[in-house]
Motif scaffolding. Structure first.
Motif, PDB file in Angstrom:
ATOM      1  N   LYS A  73      -4.743   5.598  14.522  1.00 20.20           N
ATOM      2  CA  LYS A  73      -6.135   6.187  14.013  1.00 20.20           C
ATOM      3  C   LYS A  73      -5.950   7.907  14.244  1.00 20.20           C
ATOM      4  O   LYS A  73      -5.480   8.062  15.479  1.00 20.20           O
ATOM      5  N   GLY A  90      -6.044   3.877   3.678  1.00 21.14           N
ATOM      6  CA  GLY A  90      -6.077   4.335   4.852  1.00 21.14           C
ATOM      7  C   GLY A  90      -7.179   5.512   5.352  1.00 21.14           C
ATOM      8  O   GLY A  90      -7.121   5.674   6.350  1.00 21.14           O
ATOM      9  N   LYS A 110       0.347   6.524   4.602  1.00 17.28           N
ATOM     10  CA  LYS A 110       0.638   5.466   3.798  1.00 17.28           C
ATOM     11  C   LYS A 110       1.338   5.774   2.484  1.00 17.28           C
ATOM     12  O   LYS A 110       1.086   5.627   1.530  1.00 17.28           O
ATOM     13  N   LYS A 125      -6.666   5.664   9.291  1.00 16.98           N
ATOM     14  CA  LYS A 125      -6.111   4.316   9.682  1.00 16.98           C
ATOM     15  C   LYS A 125      -4.651   3.993   9.135  1.00 16.98           C
ATOM     16  O   LYS A 125      -4.521   3.948   8.143  1.00 16.98           O
ATOM     17  N   SER A 126      -3.844   3.707  10.187  1.00 13.90           N
ATOM     18  CA  SER A 126      -2.324   3.259   9.609  1.00 13.90           C
ATOM     19  C   SER A 126      -1.679   2.346  10.684  1.00 13.90           C
ATOM     20  O   SER A 126      -1.605   2.794  11.836  1.00 13.90           O
TER      21      SER A 126
END
Length: 266
Positions: free
Chosen positions: A194, A170, A69, A189-190
């Motif tokens: 994962k 994230g 991110k 997480k994006s």
């Protein structure tokens, strides 16, 4: 030369989207280790001979630089006389460019690189994140002078968190205590991608994958460490999430599936 090119190619593969899509992960190699099998707990002589017929084990000390991110995060800092700063330079980053360091726990091979040879902050512009329970154990209960000195170099820039907290966009902290009282892993997480950064959930994959009940002498609570390993590995298998481990053979990545009472890579 061939060996160098092979390692370089492997590093490029790790940094690509092959492992975790939008989560760009670079493995930073700090040190090799060659411990004796006597540090294994919960294993008999026959099992040791089966997995280590020459009685020798090998291990790595790794850290990970992750871009998620739009933010670059250093997960763990290696040993005090290690090579993480040099590894960062190879990837175009000076130590002063590192703004965020997330620690899985406060064993020397994970926090030691926070300080340079002069005992000063090796990452002068970084904020350091550590779980509240981990800091309390080493600073307040054990009063470990090395931990205290290292964290003191980041006065005003040490942030504590609880398992379950969203530490960064994230990035969620998971309770994997056992190896140490405040050991955490991180679920990244994006989008649909994962990655689990698991710290010291595993030390010697050759034996601890097929026999996950095997612990090490460094585990403060071996039974709890085994429970944490099985819980996270079961979750990773079910959700097919790759894992980055600080003592997994280079490049430190695991993709697991269940295999009987244990696990195997695929």
């Amino acid at each position: 030369m061939k060996k160098f090119l092979a390692v370089l190619l492997l590093s490029l593969v790790v940094s690509s989207s092959a492992w975790a899509g939008g989560i760009e992960t670079t493995t930073l190699f700090d040190r090799k280790s060659n411990p004796d099998t006597s540090i294994l707990v919960g294993v008999d002589a026959e099992q040791k001979a089966r997995y280590f017929p020459d009685g020798k084990m090998s291990g790595n000390v790794l850290a990970f630089l992750v871009k998620i991110k739009g933010r670059e995060i250093l997960f763990d800092a290696g040993l005090p006389d290690g090579h993480i700063a040099e590894e960062l330079k190879k990837n175009g980053l000076a130590a002063g460019d590192v703004k965020t360091i997330l620690l899985t726990h406060l064993h020397r091979d994970h926090y030691g690189g926070l300080v340079d040879a002069d005992g000063k902050a090796a990452f002068p512009n970084a904020e350091v994140y550590v779980s509240r329970a981990e800091r309390a154990y080493w600073v307040d209960e054990k009063k470990d002078p090395n931990v205290i000195r290292a964290l003191a170099q980041y006065a005003g820039r040490v942030q504590v968190f609880e398992p379950g907290d969203k530490v960064m966009p994230g990035v969620k902290a998971l309770d994997t205590s056992g190896h140490t009282p405040g050991h955490v892993s991180f679920l990244l997480k994006s989008g649909k991608d994962k990655l689990l950064v698991i710290g010291d959930l595993i030390h010697f994959s050759r034996i601890q994958l097929p026999l996950p009940e095997v612990a090490v002498k460094y585990d403060v609570d071996p039974a709890k460490a085994v429970q944490a390993r099985k819980r996270i590995f079961d979750y990773a298998c079910e959700k097919r999430i790759p894992m980055a481990g600080m003592h997994v053979p280079f490049p430190g990545m695991l993709k697991l599936k269940k295999a009987g009472a244990g696990y195997e890579e695929y």
